[in-house]
Design an enzyme around this catalytic site. Sequence first.
Site, mmCIF file in Angstrom:
data_model
loop_
_atom_site.group_PDB
_atom_site.id
_atom_site.type_symbol
_atom_site.label_atom_id
_atom_site.label_comp_id
_atom_site.label_asym_id
_atom_site.label_seq_id
_atom_site.Cartn_x
_atom_site.Cartn_y
_atom_site.Cartn_z
ATOM 1 N N GLU A 17 0.847 -1.206 0.000
ATOM 2 C CA GLU A 17 0.000 0.000 0.000
ATOM 3 C C GLU A 17 0.877 1.249 0.000
ATOM 4 O O GLU A 17 1.859 1.325 0.736
ATOM 5 C CB GLU A 17 -0.908 0.028 1.248
ATOM 6 C CG GLU A 17 -1.788 1.279 1.259
ATOM 7 C CD GLU A 17 -2.685 1.379 2.474
ATOM 8 O OE1 GLU A 17 -3.601 0.553 2.580
ATOM 9 O OE2 GLU A 17 -2.457 2.287 3.302
ATOM 10 N N THR A 48 -3.916 4.889 -1.593
ATOM 11 C CA THR A 48 -4.941 5.384 -0.660
ATOM 12 C C THR A 48 -5.633 6.643 -1.195
ATOM 13 O O THR A 48 -5.159 7.310 -2.127
ATOM 14 C CB THR A 48 -4.358 5.692 0.734
ATOM 15 O OG1 THR A 48 -3.449 6.784 0.602
ATOM 16 C CG2 THR A 48 -3.664 4.485 1.324
ATOM 17 N N TYR A 49 -6.726 6.968 -0.518
ATOM 18 C CA TYR A 49 -7.576 8.109 -0.874
ATOM 19 C C TYR A 49 -7.658 8.972 0.378
ATOM 20 O O TYR A 49 -7.994 8.461 1.444
ATOM 21 C CB TYR A 49 -8.951 7.537 -1.202
ATOM 22 C CG TYR A 49 -9.782 8.343 -2.144
ATOM 23 C CD1 TYR A 49 -9.514 8.355 -3.502
ATOM 24 C CD2 TYR A 49 -10.875 9.053 -1.674
ATOM 25 C CE1 TYR A 49 -10.315 9.065 -4.370
ATOM 26 C CE2 TYR A 49 -11.685 9.768 -2.536
ATOM 27 C CZ TYR A 49 -11.391 9.773 -3.887
ATOM 28 O OH TYR A 49 -12.192 10.463 -4.737
ATOM 29 N N HIS A 77 -8.092 3.107 -4.013
ATOM 30 C CA HIS A 77 -9.014 3.203 -2.876
ATOM 31 C C HIS A 77 -10.074 4.260 -3.213
ATOM 32 O O HIS A 77 -9.755 5.293 -3.803
ATOM 33 C CB HIS A 77 -8.293 3.659 -1.612
ATOM 34 C CG HIS A 77 -7.298 2.677 -1.077
ATOM 35 N ND1 HIS A 77 -6.911 2.660 0.242
ATOM 36 C CD2 HIS A 77 -6.603 1.671 -1.665
ATOM 37 C CE1 HIS A 77 -6.035 1.689 0.432
ATOM 38 N NE2 HIS A 77 -5.817 1.080 -0.714
ATOM 39 N N GLY A 108 -14.145 5.376 4.647
ATOM 40 C CA GLY A 108 -13.322 6.598 4.667
ATOM 41 C C GLY A 108 -13.261 7.214 6.045
ATOM 42 O O GLY A 108 -14.190 7.080 6.852
ATOM 43 N N ALA A 124 -19.739 1.802 3.579
ATOM 44 C CA ALA A 124 -18.975 1.246 2.455
ATOM 45 C C ALA A 124 -19.839 0.327 1.588
ATOM 46 O O ALA A 124 -19.663 0.265 0.371
ATOM 47 C CB ALA A 124 -17.757 0.489 2.984
ATOM 48 N N LYS A 164 -20.804 -7.138 3.505
ATOM 49 C CA LYS A 164 -19.962 -6.544 2.455
ATOM 50 C C LYS A 164 -19.270 -7.644 1.646
ATOM 51 O O LYS A 164 -19.184 -7.595 0.423
ATOM 52 C CB LYS A 164 -18.858 -5.664 3.081
ATOM 53 C CG LYS A 164 -19.310 -4.332 3.624
ATOM 54 C CD LYS A 164 -18.135 -3.379 3.882
ATOM 55 C CE LYS A 164 -17.204 -3.781 4.984
ATOM 56 N NZ LYS A 164 -16.198 -2.762 5.332
ATOM 57 N N GLN A 174 -7.180 -4.033 8.546
ATOM 58 C CA GLN A 174 -6.427 -3.021 9.281
ATOM 59 C C GLN A 174 -5.209 -3.716 9.883
ATOM 60 O O GLN A 174 -5.214 -4.941 10.051
ATOM 61 C CB GLN A 174 -7.336 -2.456 10.390
ATOM 62 C CG GLN A 174 -6.844 -1.220 11.068
ATOM 63 C CD GLN A 174 -6.427 -0.139 10.095
ATOM 64 O OE1 GLN A 174 -5.270 -0.092 9.673
ATOM 65 N NE2 GLN A 174 -7.360 0.724 9.729
ATOM 66 N N GLN A 210 4.104 7.336 15.925
ATOM 67 C CA GLN A 210 3.165 7.204 14.803
ATOM 68 C C GLN A 210 2.267 5.971 14.958
ATOM 69 O O GLN A 210 1.053 6.029 14.750
ATOM 70 C CB GLN A 210 3.972 7.107 13.505
ATOM 71 C CG GLN A 210 3.121 6.975 12.263
ATOM 72 C CD GLN A 210 3.963 6.543 11.070
ATOM 73 O OE1 GLN A 210 4.794 5.645 11.181
ATOM 74 N NE2 GLN A 210 3.754 7.194 9.946
HETATM 75 P P1 FAD Z 1 -17.929 0.645 6.789
HETATM 76 O O1 FAD Z 1 -17.971 -0.708 6.206
HETATM 77 O O2 FAD Z 1 -18.894 1.650 6.311
HETATM 78 O O3 FAD Z 1 -18.016 0.463 8.378
HETATM 79 C C1 FAD Z 1 -17.870 1.585 9.256
HETATM 80 C C2 FAD Z 1 -18.651 1.272 10.537
HETATM 81 O O4 FAD Z 1 -20.053 1.232 10.251
HETATM 82 C C3 FAD Z 1 -18.327 -0.103 11.157
HETATM 83 O O5 FAD Z 1 -18.433 0.013 12.556
HETATM 84 C C4 FAD Z 1 -19.408 -0.999 10.599
HETATM 85 O O6 FAD Z 1 -19.657 -2.143 11.421
HETATM 86 C C5 FAD Z 1 -20.589 -0.043 10.609
HETATM 87 N N1 FAD Z 1 -21.624 -0.370 9.614
HETATM 88 C C6 FAD Z 1 -21.442 -0.806 8.362
HETATM 89 N N2 FAD Z 1 -22.639 -0.956 7.742
HETATM 90 C C7 FAD Z 1 -23.596 -0.595 8.638
HETATM 91 C C8 FAD Z 1 -25.032 -0.517 8.614
HETATM 92 N N3 FAD Z 1 -25.732 -0.841 7.516
HETATM 93 N N4 FAD Z 1 -25.675 -0.090 9.733
HETATM 94 C C9 FAD Z 1 -24.986 0.253 10.852
HETATM 95 N N5 FAD Z 1 -23.628 0.181 10.937
HETATM 96 C C10 FAD Z 1 -22.940 -0.218 9.843
HETATM 97 N N6 FAD Z 1 -9.541 5.533 4.913
HETATM 98 C C11 FAD Z 1 -9.416 6.556 4.016
HETATM 99 O O7 FAD Z 1 -9.958 7.648 4.258
HETATM 100 N N7 FAD Z 1 -8.702 6.410 2.856
HETATM 101 C C12 FAD Z 1 -8.100 5.242 2.525
HETATM 102 O O8 FAD Z 1 -7.468 5.131 1.480
HETATM 103 C C13 FAD Z 1 -8.214 4.127 3.440
HETATM 104 N N8 FAD Z 1 -7.656 2.927 3.167
HETATM 105 C C14 FAD Z 1 -7.872 1.843 4.003
HETATM 106 C C15 FAD Z 1 -7.366 0.591 3.658
HETATM 107 C C16 FAD Z 1 -7.586 -0.515 4.490
HETATM 108 C C17 FAD Z 1 -7.039 -1.873 4.088
HETATM 109 C C18 FAD Z 1 -8.316 -0.358 5.709
HETATM 110 C C19 FAD Z 1 -8.538 -1.533 6.620
HETATM 111 C C20 FAD Z 1 -8.806 0.885 6.073
HETATM 112 C C21 FAD Z 1 -8.596 1.996 5.221
HETATM 113 N N9 FAD Z 1 -9.120 3.263 5.526
HETATM 114 C C22 FAD Z 1 -8.954 4.314 4.644
HETATM 115 C C23 FAD Z 1 -9.800 3.497 6.790
HETATM 116 C C24 FAD Z 1 -11.328 3.294 6.674
HETATM 117 O O9 FAD Z 1 -11.880 4.157 5.715
HETATM 118 C C25 FAD Z 1 -11.902 3.587 8.070
HETATM 119 O O10 FAD Z 1 -11.535 2.580 8.978
HETATM 120 C C26 FAD Z 1 -13.396 3.853 8.094
HETATM 121 O O11 FAD Z 1 -13.706 4.476 9.343
HETATM 122 C C27 FAD Z 1 -14.242 2.580 7.988
HETATM 123 O O12 FAD Z 1 -14.161 2.039 6.750
HETATM 124 P P2 FAD Z 1 -15.027 0.750 6.337
HETATM 125 O O13 FAD Z 1 -14.803 0.609 4.879
HETATM 126 O O14 FAD Z 1 -14.746 -0.382 7.224
HETATM 127 O O15 FAD Z 1 -16.502 1.332 6.598
#
Ligand code: FAD
Length: 285
Positions: A17, A48-49, A77, A108, A124, A164, A174, A210
């Site tokens: 990454e 990343t984004y 991303h 995000g 997501a 998902k 993570q 960090q």
């Molecule tokens: P989601 O799947 O939307 O989940 C977020 C929260 O909402 C979780 O607690 C989940 O259980 C909950 N949830 C999901 N669906 C529902 C529903 N229908 N009802 C109620 N609750 C729900 N961030 C960036 O900004 N840019 C990046 O490039 C980036 N790259 C990443 C790469 C990796 C490999 C990882 C692991 C994380 C990355 N992140 C990045 C961080 C990520 O965007 C954050 O952790 C974000 O807060 C959650 O992302 P998610 O896709 O898991 O979100």
Amino acid sequence: MARIAQKLAEGRTTSFEFFPPKTVAGRRSFERTVGELEALEPNFASVTYGAGGSDRHRTGEVVRWMRQETGIDPMAHMTCIGHSRDDVAGLLVEYRRLGVENILALGGDPPADGSAPCGDYAYALDLLRDVAAPGCFSIGVAAHPQVHPRSPNRASDRRHLATKLRLADFAITQFFFEVEHWTRLVDELAEHGVDKPVIPGIMPIVSAKQVRRMAEMSGAELPGWLCDALDAAADDDEVRRIGVDVASELAAGLLDAGAPGLHLYTLNRADVTKQVCANLRPAAA
Ligand code: FAD
């Protein structure tokens, strides 16, 4: 062959990454880093984004450069935060035009300045549905072995992740530091009838400050033995040595446990990433 789903079906993957550099000087050093790591022949690299979509153009530009100027297959991303469905549709058209076939669909992180970005997507999964609709991308999602900080409990976290993954091709986790976090996550997904590949994300520590900050933000608790080792480190060089040793041991343990691949958070550094890969080569062969 550029699709990650297909690469995973054919065997274990190694991937890196990167984050898009913000300055011209940063871009030059970034291109050198990618060049050094390309020699390790990764199966793909993700870009990343930025928080709140601030890296939209930079991510697209790096992905375009990687696709056209390197032999690495890129994964872009994309995040829900700050984006309308029209924005996302436009980006997907652009990625298709560039021949980019892999997208990581993410919730995000909100911008650090605390502003509340609006957008058409709540989770997501909503973004994932739109990315999946044209049927031309291999799609990954984020997984949080130690549970996402916004999840009310473990069961809800796993339920939403399983939903998902029924639509996506694979997940990337993570960072975490003990193999059991990955095996437990995979077992919990199996209880939901989901067996899609979950690629562990491994971060070689380069700075104690960090990693503590990143762990706090992402809900990845640092184990006591690791905190003790970092506290006892005499200087930054020793922190990096610990980081490489811990990441190498974790990666070897994950391969033993059957991980479908390894995704290394490079933090745009070639040195530690190369050391971890060199330590692993006999184990991964
Ligand atoms: P989601 O799947 O939307 O989940 C977020 C929260 O909402 C979780 O607690 C989940 O259980 C909950 N949830 C999901 N669906 C529902 C529903 N229908 N009802 C109620 N609750 C729900 N961030 C960036 O900004 N840019 C990046 O490039 C980036 N790259 C990443 C790469 C990796 C490999 C990882 C692991 C994380 C990355 N992140 C990045 C961080 C990520 O965007 C954050 O952790 C974000 O807060 C959650 O992302 P998610 O896709 O898991 O979100």
